[in-house]
Enzyme design. Structure first.
Site, PDB file in Angstrom:
ATOM      1  N   GLY A   1     -94.606 -13.136  56.320  1.00  0.00           N
ATOM      2  CA  GLY A   1     -95.384 -13.829  54.790  1.00  0.00           C
ATOM      3  C   GLY A   1     -96.371 -13.469  55.454  1.00  0.00           C
TER       4      GLY A   1
ATOM      5  N   THR B   1     -99.895 -16.701  59.821  1.00  0.00           N
ATOM      6  CA  THR B   1     -99.493 -17.367  58.933  1.00  0.00           C
ATOM      7  C   THR B   1     -99.613 -18.712  58.370  1.00  0.00           C
ATOM      8  OG1 THR B   1     -97.372 -19.202  59.088  1.00  0.00           O
ATOM      9  CG2 THR B   1     -97.593 -18.192  61.349  1.00  0.00           C
TER      10      THR B   1
ATOM     11  N   ASP C   1     -97.251 -22.305  62.417  1.00  0.00           N
ATOM     12  CA  ASP C   1     -95.310 -22.898  63.462  1.00  0.00           C
ATOM     13  C   ASP C   1     -95.376 -22.009  64.296  1.00  0.00           C
ATOM     14  OD1 ASP C   1     -94.910 -20.419  61.771  1.00  0.00           O
ATOM     15  OD2 ASP C   1     -93.177 -21.144  60.332  1.00  0.00           O
TER      16      ASP C   1
HETATM   17  P1  ADP Z   1     -93.169 -13.838  60.285  1.00  0.00           P
HETATM   18  O1  ADP Z   1     -93.036 -12.505  61.191  1.00  0.00           O
HETATM   19  O2  ADP Z   1     -93.645 -14.054  58.970  1.00  0.00           O
HETATM   20  O3  ADP Z   1     -92.342 -14.823  60.795  1.00  0.00           O
HETATM   21  P2  ADP Z   1     -90.170 -12.398  59.380  1.00  0.00           P
HETATM   22  O4  ADP Z   1     -89.264 -13.355  60.475  1.00  0.00           O
HETATM   23  O5  ADP Z   1     -89.738 -12.452  58.111  1.00  0.00           O
HETATM   24  O6  ADP Z   1     -91.982 -13.148  58.959  1.00  0.00           O
HETATM   25  O7  ADP Z   1     -90.457 -11.029  59.996  1.00  0.00           O
HETATM   26  C1  ADP Z   1     -90.844 -10.092  59.980  1.00  0.00           C
HETATM   27  C2  ADP Z   1     -90.187  -8.649  59.959  1.00  0.00           C
HETATM   28  O8  ADP Z   1     -90.583  -8.506  61.442  1.00  0.00           O
HETATM   29  C3  ADP Z   1     -89.447  -8.213  60.179  1.00  0.00           C
HETATM   30  O9  ADP Z   1     -88.757  -8.110  58.342  1.00  0.00           O
HETATM   31  C4  ADP Z   1     -88.435  -7.427  61.092  1.00  0.00           C
HETATM   32  O10 ADP Z   1     -89.066  -6.030  60.348  1.00  0.00           O
HETATM   33  C5  ADP Z   1     -89.065  -7.846  61.786  1.00  0.00           C
HETATM   34  N1  ADP Z   1     -88.628  -8.507  63.251  1.00  0.00           N
HETATM   35  C6  ADP Z   1     -88.175 -10.003  62.963  1.00  0.00           C
HETATM   36  N2  ADP Z   1     -87.083 -10.442  63.807  1.00  0.00           N
HETATM   37  C7  ADP Z   1     -87.038  -9.143  64.437  1.00  0.00           C
HETATM   38  C8  ADP Z   1     -86.532  -9.126  65.400  1.00  0.00           C
HETATM   39  N3  ADP Z   1     -85.362  -9.664  65.432  1.00  0.00           N
HETATM   40  N4  ADP Z   1     -86.140  -7.370  66.202  1.00  0.00           N
HETATM   41  C9  ADP Z   1     -87.403  -6.814  65.109  1.00  0.00           C
HETATM   42  N5  ADP Z   1     -87.671  -7.326  64.879  1.00  0.00           N
HETATM   43  C10 ADP Z   1     -87.858  -7.758  63.565  1.00  0.00           C
END
Ligand code: ADP
Length: 358
Positions: free
Chosen positions: A14, A128, A132
């Site tokens: 995000g 973010t 959080d």
């Molecule tokens: P944020 O970083 O805001 O929490 P997301 O949870 O959507 O947003 O994660 C962003 C990106 O990070 C995902 O689209 C994916 O490419 C990568 N990502 C998320 N979780 C994992 C994971 N467990 N292992 C590897 N890459 C991850």
């Protein structure tokens, strides 16, 4: 002497106001250290699709004040697969990217630690609006999002008072009620409803009814998007209907949604983004990685990403079997103290809101 010759920067997950300021700080600081810098477009998908651009001091001009992210962001499921990860590593090799600064939230940091484990040292910068990420007191974008939310609630207040109405406002935050709680206090709402703390629906209804009978015009209730009913409905909309039905005060519902994710970052966000971006480069220059930049008690510092991710699950009560196995008793005690600190921070504001909203 710089340890790395070329670093990559990406923004992922995000978006948050201040991401641009962080990218600018990382780029300028690294270039100042004599390190080449590339921007990876569209988060981790840019690594998979080989979407990489050189960054110069001038290519990050005029972005410090802009919301969004000029490197674009994406949620990339393929990056979570071994095949996707290998493509990302290939792109790093092709461009001779020695290290990466990843700006985003906890998902982004999971990706960052995967990259470090596969030989691409990575440091995470917390961006973010939700604030959080348990390990850090502050995440880039939070202040801007709170101010935008507060200004929008102020607008609703004007019209609520004119018409003697109530407005239930649903605000962003995912599972974290920090935006809801802080903006409720700052905009003089009668109540905040957040996922982390129990709330007394009957008391809110009685209070509105009593205050309305005593002549109070205009009521605001701020509900965090993470609060849902037992049957999975967003609680804000449900509460709005209940308030109107049970207090007789005409009640409107407003969902602010993504509008508060945009806009020009506040001074706080630009400043913190610059401090955190500079510190990320300093750590890499010192040969350190797999770290997340944190603000703790007003100081910019760093924590191990794995510790930060598990501390986050600890506080959010989302621990999976074996999560704590890699940590010593002292680390687990620190996680417990951190969780208690986060809970206390919310409780203190919640209490203050309750004392000042009658
Ligand atoms: P944020 O970083 O805001 O929490 P997301 O949870 O959507 O947003 O994660 C962003 C990106 O990070 C995902 O689209 C994916 O490419 C990568 N990502 C998320 N979780 C994992 C994971 N467990 N292992 C590897 N890459 C991850």
């Amino acid at each position: 002497m710089a340890k790395f010759r070329k670093i990559g920067i990406l923004t992922s997950g995000g978006d948050a106001p201040g991401m641009n300021a962080a990218v600018r700080a990382v780029a300028r600081k690294a270039l100042d250290e004599g390190v080449e810098v590339v921007g990876i477009l569209g988060g981790y998908s840019g690594l998979i699709k080989d979407n990489v651009i050189p960054l110069t001091p001038r290519s990050v001009s005029n972005i410090i004040s802009r919301g969004g992210t000029f490197l674009y962001s994406d949620r990339c499921l393929e990056f979570k697969t071994e095949e996707g990860m290998q493509k990302a590593i290939e792109t790093c090799k092709k461009h001779e990217i020695d290290a990466i600064v990843a700006c985003g939230g906890d998902g982004t940091f999971r990706g960052a630690t995967d990259l470090t484990n596969r030989g691409i040292p990575t440091v995470g910068v917390p961006c973010t609006i939700d604030n959080d990420i348990t390990a850090t007191d502050y995440t880039i974008g939070f202040d801007t999002a709170m101010n935008t939310t507060m200004h929008m609630i102020d607008c609703l207040r004007d019209t609520c008072v004119s018409h003697a109405r109530c407005n239930v406002v649903e605000v962003m935050g995912r599972d974290c009620g920090a935006i809801a709680l802080n903006t409720a206090l700052a905009s003089g709402a009668v109540a905040a409803v957040l996922p982390e703390l129990p709330f007394d629906e009957a008391e809110i209804l009685t209070r509105i009814k009593t205050l309305a009978a005593a002549g109070k015009r205009g009521f605001l209730v701020v509900v965090s998007e993470g609060v849902v009913t037992e049957d999975g409905k967003k609680y804000g909309e449900v509460l709005a209907k209940k308030i109107e039905a049970e207090t007789g005060v005409e009640t409107k519902f407003a969902r602010l949604a993504h509008v508060v994710r945009g806009g020009n970052p506040t001074l706080r966000d630009r400043f913190t983004a610059t401090e955190m971006g500079v510190h990320a480069v300093e750590l890499l220059m010192d040969g350190k990685s797999n770290l997340v930049i944190c603000e703790i008690d007003g100081k910019i510092t760093e924590l191990d990403i794995n510790y930060a991710l598990i501390a986050d699950r600890y506080y959010k009560k989302k621990l999976k079997p074996g999560d704590l196995d890699a940590f010593c008793a002292e680390d687990v005690a620190k996680m417990e103290a951190l969780a208690a600190k986060r809970h206390e921070e919310l409780s203190v504001i919640y209490q203050m809101l309750s004392e000042t909203s009658k």
